[in-house]
Enzyme design. Structure first.
Site, mmCIF file in Angstrom:
data_model
loop_
_atom_site.group_PDB
_atom_site.id
_atom_site.type_symbol
_atom_site.label_atom_id
_atom_site.label_comp_id
_atom_site.label_asym_id
_atom_site.label_seq_id
_atom_site.Cartn_x
_atom_site.Cartn_y
_atom_site.Cartn_z
ATOM 1 N N ARG A 219 13.439 -31.791 -12.257
ATOM 2 C CA ARG A 219 14.859 -31.847 -12.583
ATOM 3 C C ARG A 219 15.747 -31.842 -11.327
ATOM 4 N NH1 ARG A 219 17.407 -27.255 -13.808
ATOM 5 N NH2 ARG A 219 15.368 -26.263 -13.890
ATOM 6 N N HIS B 295 21.375 -4.558 -3.616
ATOM 7 C CA HIS B 295 20.935 -3.463 -4.478
ATOM 8 C C HIS B 295 21.234 -2.143 -3.758
ATOM 9 C CE1 HIS B 295 19.158 -6.447 -6.880
ATOM 10 N NE2 HIS B 295 17.906 -6.388 -6.476
ATOM 11 N N CYS C 254 12.348 -7.032 -4.566
ATOM 12 C CA CYS C 254 13.534 -6.738 -3.752
ATOM 13 C C CYS C 254 13.860 -5.249 -3.653
ATOM 14 C CB CYS C 254 14.743 -7.484 -4.319
ATOM 15 S SG CYS C 254 14.871 -7.407 -6.116
#
Lengths: 350, 350
Positions: free
Chosen positions: B44, B253, B133
């Site tokens: 795509r 975070h 992460c």
């Protein structure tokens, strides 16, 4: 005719604030037996009108003589106003339910969450303190566990809404969010603490400071959670640790809580079962259907919601949970009105 | 001429994703010795162009034969793509640095945060896994403490940005925030987990679910933090507990971490001193001047920031801290490129 049937002369001090507004709404929602409602605020707000049960009530300036004839006064106008006017109200025969930190750690003042220590109310000397918002929902959730299995330790990290810092903080989050989405610079003038030196954006951010820093490196909010929990639960030696964080949502505080119970061999199912008929606490906990409370789902509700209960993978006495409640209701206005209801029901006005 | 001087044939798989974009930027920022850059993605996205060092590079469909001649392939296109194509890349002589969870707990695959266990890289069999992460920034911050004073326990509550769920989640937070501020209904279609049954608004909310629930009541994100921490730190018996929460901010975070060290009598000043020359970790900790890291302050930086270090008030071996890092950089793209840098510097390509 009894006073309960006639009703009580009730005053709300700080009637224009975020919590004051919710106090008025909660008195109405609960159909509290109000004979007269006196709304008090600073001189600046005097003359404004607030709706109560379909009538417009004019706000008056809070003065010592405002409390003549008042039976119950709900205070939420900041610590210095409480320190100044609560004794004046008591002198005039009122019972004060104070939502500020002014008297919470005073040993002559009961600090009350009705689900935990309702009986403490009767020892009042005119003032009953309403605990800090983040403390209330935590002790309400912990009390059923403590009663059944004992409590050896609490470590909490909070996720707190901006409305805990008042309507100015709510407005700031709205304005900053709008500016950020429009690619404009964010203006920070209120949070983390209006009276502190530096201000940082809260929109799309997280601020690990609520209230002022103390000499020990903890914030005052963290020390409130630590000290108030011990006082309310009558567990002066309970180890409690807290990290308090302000986040970009408007209403409800959430808390990630780790506890260790006294008893060994307690199961998650047993803990969950405790909340089936715990007063004021609702279990919302089903991982299979992604059921857990969130700030948005708790908004506008008086209960404390508990979810994500699971056993620690290393400590057999350790459990983790996620506790959410509307900080303006159970965390402030509702707990205050609830204390008033218990006073009335038990005839503890004196 | 050495290969280092000539440069390496580098491929990025998932080049159009939030992390893939940051990988390309980081290769450029770090001036990584790239001879050729091959950008791969789904069919795509093939044909799209991405800028690298002032040149337009066309994205190609990722196929097994795409890895012919590739020396180093950085994967961040989802676990199923990695499972399918990483072995094909290895078969063709590439070393794969994989940012998905596909191989992290595979005992034949090193799981690496260079500040903690760089030496593990050399045991690779073609694939090196990049940790989750939220795990990376935690272990980077804990490693200096563990080296100096030992580590007995870790309890973490996270405050995680939506970009960890990709650009669709970033777009969702933007759209929901805008709708909420305009008084419109918020549409929730992505978070908490795109592939899960229910979706809840993240704007002005907090969701205590990141990734799918496991049978033990923990989410997969929580189990990643628990298991990956033990593997990276080579402490299989370390008690680690995690509660992971998604919040309405875009990048970085934050983590509220409680640890217990092995040694007794360690002071906050000694812990702070460890970060003075800890690689990749920056101390931002001064309550007197309200200095602490936030998601916004860490955004776009490669370091891990540590603040709010304080001693537990009940346990003399206990400390609390607040750790923040850009989840797309140290949490993903930078840690991957850093592994590539260490491979090149140490001649560990094989």
């Amino acid at each position: 005719m009894s006073q309960a049937a006639e009703g009580y002369n009730v005053a709300v001090v700080g009637a224009t604030g975020a919590v004051g507004q919710k106090m008025i709404e909660t008195l109405e929602d609960r159909n509290f037996p109000v004979k007269t409602l006196t709304l008090l605020a600073s001189k600046r707000s005097a003359g404004k009108k607030v709706s109560y049960k379909g009538q417009e009530v004019e706000i008056q300036e809070a003065l010592p003589e405002s409390f003549e004839g008042i039976d119950i006064a709900l205070f939420s106008a900041g610590g210095s106003i409480s320190k100044q006017l609560a004794p004046e109200a008591v002198k005039r025969g009122a019972v004060v339910i104070d939502n500020t930190s002014a008297f919470r750690m005073d040993e002559n003042v009961p600090l009350v969450v009705p689900e935990v220590n309702e009986e403490d109310i009767k020892n009042h000397n005119g003032i009953i303190a309403n605990p800090n918002c983040s403390t209330i929902q935590m002790v309400a959730a912990l009390q059923p566990i403590r009663k059944a299995y004992g409590l050896n330790r609490v470590i909490v990290s909070t996720y707190q809404a901006v409305s805990g810092s008042g309507t100015v903080a709510v407005d700031e989050l709205k304005a900053q969010s709008k500016d950020f989405l429009e690619g404009k610079e964010m203006k920070a003038e209120i949070l983390p603490v209006k009276g502190d030196k530096n201000h940082y954006p809260i929109a799309f951010n997280a601020l690990p400071q609520i209230d002022l820093f103390q000499d020990n490196g903890y914030t005052f909010e963290e020390m409130k959670m630590i000290n108030e929990t011990k006082k309310i639960m009558h567990l002066p030696e309970l180890p409690v640790a807290a990290t308090c964080v302000r986040l970009p949502f408007f209403t409800s505080h959430a808390e990630s809580i780790y506890i260790e119970v006294e008893n060994d061999g307690v199961s998650v199912e047993q803990i969950k079962a405790l909340f089936q008929d715990a007063p004021g606490v609702v279990l919302e906990d089903d991982p299979a259907s992604q059921k857990y409370p969130t700030p948005l789902s708790a908004e506008g509700k008086r209960d404390v919601f508990v979810g994500r209960i699971r056993r620690d993978l290393d400590n057999s006495k350790g459990f983790h949970m996620w506790v959410v409640s509307d900080n303006l209701l159970k965390g402030a206005a509702w707990n205050s009105v609830q204390i008033a209801e218990r006073i009335v029901a038990n005839n503890w006005l004196k």
